[in-house]
Design an enzyme around this catalytic site. Structure first.
Site, mmCIF file in Angstrom:
data_model
loop_
_atom_site.group_PDB
_atom_site.id
_atom_site.type_symbol
_atom_site.label_atom_id
_atom_site.label_comp_id
_atom_site.label_asym_id
_atom_site.label_seq_id
_atom_site.Cartn_x
_atom_site.Cartn_y
_atom_site.Cartn_z
ATOM 1 N N VAL A 136 0.850 -1.192 0.000
ATOM 2 C CA VAL A 136 0.000 0.000 0.000
ATOM 3 C C VAL A 136 0.886 1.244 0.000
ATOM 4 C CG1 VAL A 136 -1.781 1.262 1.281
ATOM 5 C CG2 VAL A 136 -1.745 -1.242 1.336
ATOM 6 N N CYS A 137 0.564 2.176 -0.903
ATOM 7 C CA CYS A 137 1.227 3.486 -0.903
ATOM 8 C C CYS A 137 0.112 4.534 -0.873
ATOM 9 C CB CYS A 137 2.150 3.635 -2.109
ATOM 10 S SG CYS A 137 1.286 3.655 -3.700
ATOM 11 N N TYR A 138 0.388 5.736 -1.323
ATOM 12 C CA TYR A 138 -0.626 6.792 -1.303
ATOM 13 C C TYR A 138 -1.730 6.560 -2.338
ATOM 14 C CZ TYR A 138 2.693 9.376 1.546
ATOM 15 O OH TYR A 138 3.541 9.759 2.545
#
Length: 109
Positions: free
Chosen positions: A67-69
């Site tokens: 998960v990132c932005y």
């Protein structure tokens, strides 16, 4: 010709996995402050200093969701993790921003 070695994961599938107690490793690669302000429950923050521990400790055959932005940087990280021997790696489409908008009740602070 380049071949993708990780899979994309939509938020609905991740929600089903979490509801079904699917064993998985949730990896959040955002900056520490953003992670502390909100993250998907059960996720662990990973950065350049701690990625070695992740590689050493996480089960290589268990699904790993990165998960990132917004779901862009996680694709590069997922690709790298596949190269480290993980066989079921996913990049969360839309990232944490989309997850938080769709599932505000499923954000841990």
């Amino acid at each position: 010709m380049s071949q993708t070695t990780f899979d994309h994961l939509d938020h609905a599938t991740l929600e089903r996995w979490l509801d079904g107690d699917q064993p998985l490793t949730l990896v959040d690669i955002r900056d520490p402050l953003s992670f502390s302000r909100g993250h998907i429950p059960g996720s662990r923050h990973v950065d350049n200093a701690t990625v070695g521990d992740l590689v050493d400790q996480a089960p290589s055959d268990q699904p790993m969701v990165v998960v990132c932005y917004h779901g862009h940087s996680s694709q590069q990280a997922a690709e790298w993790l596949v190269g480290q021997g993980f066989t079921r790696v996913y990049s969360l489409d839309g990232g944490f921003v989309d997850w938080q908008a769709r599932h505000p009740h499923r954000v841990e602070r």
